[in-house]
Scaffold this active site. Structure first.
Site, PDB file in Angstrom:
ATOM      1  N   SER A 553       0.848  -1.191   0.000  1.00 28.62           N
ATOM      2  CA  SER A 553       0.000   0.000   0.000  1.00 28.62           C
ATOM      3  C   SER A 553       0.886   1.245   0.000  1.00 28.62           C
ATOM      4  O   SER A 553       1.689   1.418  -0.906  1.00 28.62           O
ATOM      5  CB  SER A 553      -0.952  -0.046   1.197  1.00 28.62           C
ATOM      6  OG  SER A 553      -1.990   0.890   1.052  1.00 28.62           O
ATOM      7  N   ASP A 639      -9.420  -3.564  -5.928  1.00 29.77           N
ATOM      8  CA  ASP A 639      -8.921  -2.710  -4.846  1.00 29.77           C
ATOM      9  C   ASP A 639      -9.483  -1.300  -4.992  1.00 29.77           C
ATOM     10  O   ASP A 639      -9.366  -0.684  -6.055  1.00 29.77           O
ATOM     11  CB  ASP A 639      -7.391  -2.679  -4.905  1.00 29.77           C
ATOM     12  CG  ASP A 639      -6.750  -2.088  -3.659  1.00 29.77           C
ATOM     13  OD1 ASP A 639      -7.446  -1.399  -2.896  1.00 29.77           O
ATOM     14  OD2 ASP A 639      -5.546  -2.314  -3.462  1.00 29.77           O
ATOM     15  N   HIS A 673      -8.145  -4.838  -1.559  1.00 28.60           N
ATOM     16  CA  HIS A 673      -6.887  -4.315  -1.048  1.00 28.60           C
ATOM     17  C   HIS A 673      -6.134  -5.338  -0.203  1.00 28.60           C
ATOM     18  O   HIS A 673      -4.904  -5.357  -0.194  1.00 28.60           O
ATOM     19  CB  HIS A 673      -7.168  -3.063  -0.226  1.00 28.60           C
ATOM     20  CG  HIS A 673      -5.948  -2.243   0.078  1.00 28.60           C
ATOM     21  ND1 HIS A 673      -5.185  -1.660  -0.908  1.00 28.60           N
ATOM     22  CD2 HIS A 673      -5.359  -1.910   1.256  1.00 28.60           C
ATOM     23  CE1 HIS A 673      -4.185  -0.994  -0.357  1.00 28.60           C
ATOM     24  NE2 HIS A 673      -4.264  -1.139   0.954  1.00 28.60           N
TER      25      HIS A 673
END
Length: 700
Positions: A553, A639, A673
């Site tokens: 991330s 995501d 995600h």
């Protein structure tokens, strides 16, 4: 069929111009998610990655079996008491998801029921407890689905109703439902596109929930009367400022509904009496730019944790009956970051951070006789666990370190005695004495000392020959504290040293540590990480030729940045759901999260300075003809936090710029995600990454 080589994305120039700067993006076409050409390219990348790593298939399976064999697959969480029931989660061997359950509290029972006779065995393979009621079985809900995640799991104060929400795509847009726990009936009440979090009225007749806008921002709070159609729901609050997210919760005391509105740097809280669910929300303290605060109800007062004239936060209180003046309870102490406060009938527990470690401070109702809990290891993480009861003299905490498996303790707040309720089983003869953890320090270019947490199997020789993995994040004041990992043992037992770089931008050393790694100081995050890598080499833990970096991330942004600024420092880089095209994303306010992110990264739409600064470190913007290390990028098509096209474009440009480089892209075509949702699927994904790392550092 054998593939001759990696796929080559066609180049279709697309221009953008901001602040007089025109940029050509030859891979912008990959942002069209529904375009068959995009899907075909992602599938081609997956096929190439599978072929390029086919020689690791045996190692992947070995790593997966190691994770699986060390995990007690049929297991039970420590039950938490709420009212007349003990609540817990069961896992069953062979099943992907947890099972949410409860059992009645037996007369005189004060400790959680973890009796030996209720453990799994031939006559009880699922580990069911006598009198058990299954509230939700994730395996049944996920049946026939490629992905499953739960957003809300919220039992009403009287124990009669369950609000729960599900996501079957990975896009974190949940469908909310209500179940009657007395009859087992799932009501017709159903709301789509909800967000995490919900709150019940005191009598369980009203449910408050949140919906999101087109940019996936939680911005509306609704009031739903149980048994009525969702079309009759009342919009209670809408947040017009796109920088702010909205949350809702019931206080532990069950006296108030809290509507919490927050941007990255500013807060505002509204209050509704839980026994008056139709009342209008009342603002506790008007928002003031740069002032963050949170609220917890405690008897006759509201506890307020805030940063008003207190960089590392202070604790104050104000009257419930006449909120106004904030009376100080814990003054601001630079270097001691107060992170949260939890109120119980006769005690207050403050979660804090000092000297790079987490801690817990206990205060009595009157604020006297305060003490900090102490722990024996030099590196550890501690925090409150599940504590739903308000009227209690004990709290449950979670404790772990890099060598100590996750442990659950009950702490008597009066006697200070700690009772171990459960330590996560690690099968196969794990002995923490076989491993050592260390705190190392790196010195950044500006002289700042950066902490490193490190674990290795005893006997690792510090002569530079050991392989190593360095993990980093460094954004949003999110701290990567020392923690235990079963999967990590597959690295440690092969001689790999594992380290965490606590770089600026995280919160490990307080609010100032965060402030010096965001906005126009963001590059400190990247240079800190490189300094940590160099420190590991200098102290002979490893060498650059055997060091892999890993981050996900915003930590994926870190990976992309260090690949550009110090490619020679690493043999390989794993970038998971990486934020590697930040400027393109932050320039587009229609994308999820963009407007709320301006207070973290800056607003390049309005500021030429921010635009130039972000462009100077953006991994995608700065791909060059460099001797890059091997790179594995992992992403998910659905995501909503870091869109799939960022790593996709990045790998395409890396490959076009450095054709001889070894760059792989792996896309989960039906996840979000967090990657695959089932535990066995996530273990297989982790095994894939571990095998790649072991191959790069030649530790197979």
């Amino acid at each position: 069929m054998t593939i001759d080589g990696p796929p080559t994305a066609h180049q279709t120039p697309s221009e953008r111009t901001f602040h007089g700067d025109t940029v050509t993006d030859e891979f912008a076409w990959l942002m069209a998610k529904e375009d068959p050409a995009t899907i075909a390219y992602l599938e081609a990348e997956n096929a190439w990655t599978e072929q390029a790593t086919a020689h690791l298939e045996g190692l992947r399976e070995t790593a997966f079996q190691e994770i699986k064999s060390r995990t007690q697959e049929t297991d039970l969480s420590v039950p938490s008491r709420k009212g007349d029931f003990w609540y817990y989660t069961r896992t069953v061997e062979g099943k992907q998801y947890g099972i949410q359950c409860r059992v009645p509290v037996r007369p005189g029972e004060t400790a959680p029921p973890l009796d030996d006779e209720e453990k799994p065995g031939e006559e009880n393979p699922g580990g069911e407890k006598p009198g058990e009621q299954v509230l939700l079985d994730g395996n049944e809900l996920a049946q026939g689905r490629d992905f499953f995640a739960m957003g809300t799991f919220d039992v009403s104060p009287d124990g009669d109703w369950l609000a729960y929400s599900t996501d079957f795509a990975g896009d974190e847009r949940f469908t909310l439902r209500v179940k009657n726990l007395r009859t087992g009936e799932v009501l017709a009440d159903e709301v789509a596109d909800t967000f995490y979090g919900s709150a019940w009225s005191a009598d369980g007749s009203v449910l408050f929930y949140i919906t999101v806008d087109e940019a996936w921002r939680p911005y509306r709070v609704w009031r739903h009367v149980i048994g009525t159609p969702a079309t009759d729901d009342t919009l209670l609050y809408e947040e017009p400022d796109e920088r702010f997210w909205v949350g809702v919760e019931l206080t532990r005391s069950e006296k108030f509904i809290i509507i919490d509105t927050q941007s990255k740097i500013t807060s505002e809280v509204r209050i509704i009496p839980a026994d008056e669910p139709t009342a209008e929300p009342v603002v506790l303290a008007e928002r003031q730019q740069g002032v963050e605060y949170s609220v917890e109800h405690h008897g006759h007062r509201f506890l307020i944790l805030h940063n008003r004239d207190a960089e590392d936060f202070a604790l104050s209180c104000t009257s419930v009956d006449n909120p106004g003046e904030w009376v100080e309870l814990i003054p601001h102490t630079p270097g001691t970051r107060l992170e949260s406060v939890d109120a119980f009938a006769r005690h207050i527990v403050v979660s804090l951070r000092r000297d790079g470690l987490t801690g817990l401070r206990v205060m009595t109702d009157g604020g006297t006789d305060a003490y900090d809990m102490t722990f024996p290891e030099p590196l550890y993480s501690v925090g409150l666990s599940s504590n739903p009861e308000y009227d209690t003299s004990s709290v449950r905490i979670g404790y772990t370190s890099m060598v100590t498996p996750d442990s659950i303790y009950d702490v008597d707040l009066v006697s200070r005695a700690m009772t171990l309720r459960k330590q996560k089983p690690v099968l196969g003869g794990y002995d923490p004495a076989d491993y050592e953890q260390f705190r190392e320090w790196a010195t950044a270019a500006d002289g700042t000392r950066v902490p490193i947490s490190l674990v290795a199997r005893k006997g690792v020789v510090r002569d530079g020959s050991a392989p190593a993995l360095l993990y980093g994040y460094g954004s949003y004041e999110h701290s990567i504290d020392p923690y235990f990992s079963i999967a990590r043992l597959s690295l440690l037992d092969r001689g790999v040293v594992y380290a965490i770089a606590h770089v600026r931008g995280g919160g490990e050393l307080g609010r100032g540590w965060y402030e010096n790694g965001k906005m126009l100081t963001k590059k400190n995050t990247f240079t800190d990480f490189v300094a940590c890598a160099e420190a590991l080499v200098r102290s002979r833990w490893t060498s650059a030729s055997r060091l892999v970096a890993r981050g996900g991330s915003a930590g994926g942004l870190l990976m992309g940045a260090v690949a550009n600024i110090a490619p020679e420092a690493f043999a390989g880089i794993v970038a998971e759901v990486p934020f590697v095209d930040p400027l393109t994303s932050i320039l587009d306010p229609s994308q999820p999260l963009t407007v709320t992110e301006w207070e973290e990264w800056g607003n390049p739409l309005e500021s030429a300075e921010v635009y130039a600064y972000m462009k100077s470190y953006s991994p995608y913007e700065n791909v060059a003809k460099l001797a890059y290390p091997k790179i594995l990028a992992v992403t998910s098509l659905n995501d909503t936090r870091v869109l799939y096209h960022e790593p996709t474009k990045w790998v395409a440009r890396l490959r076009a710029t450095v054709p001889q480089g070894e760059f792989l892209l792996k896309t989960e075509m039906g996840a979000g995600h967090g990657g695959p949702s089932g535990r066995y699927d996530s273990w297989k994904e982790e095994a894939f990454v571990l095998a790649w790392i072991l191959d790069v550092v030649k530790a197979v």
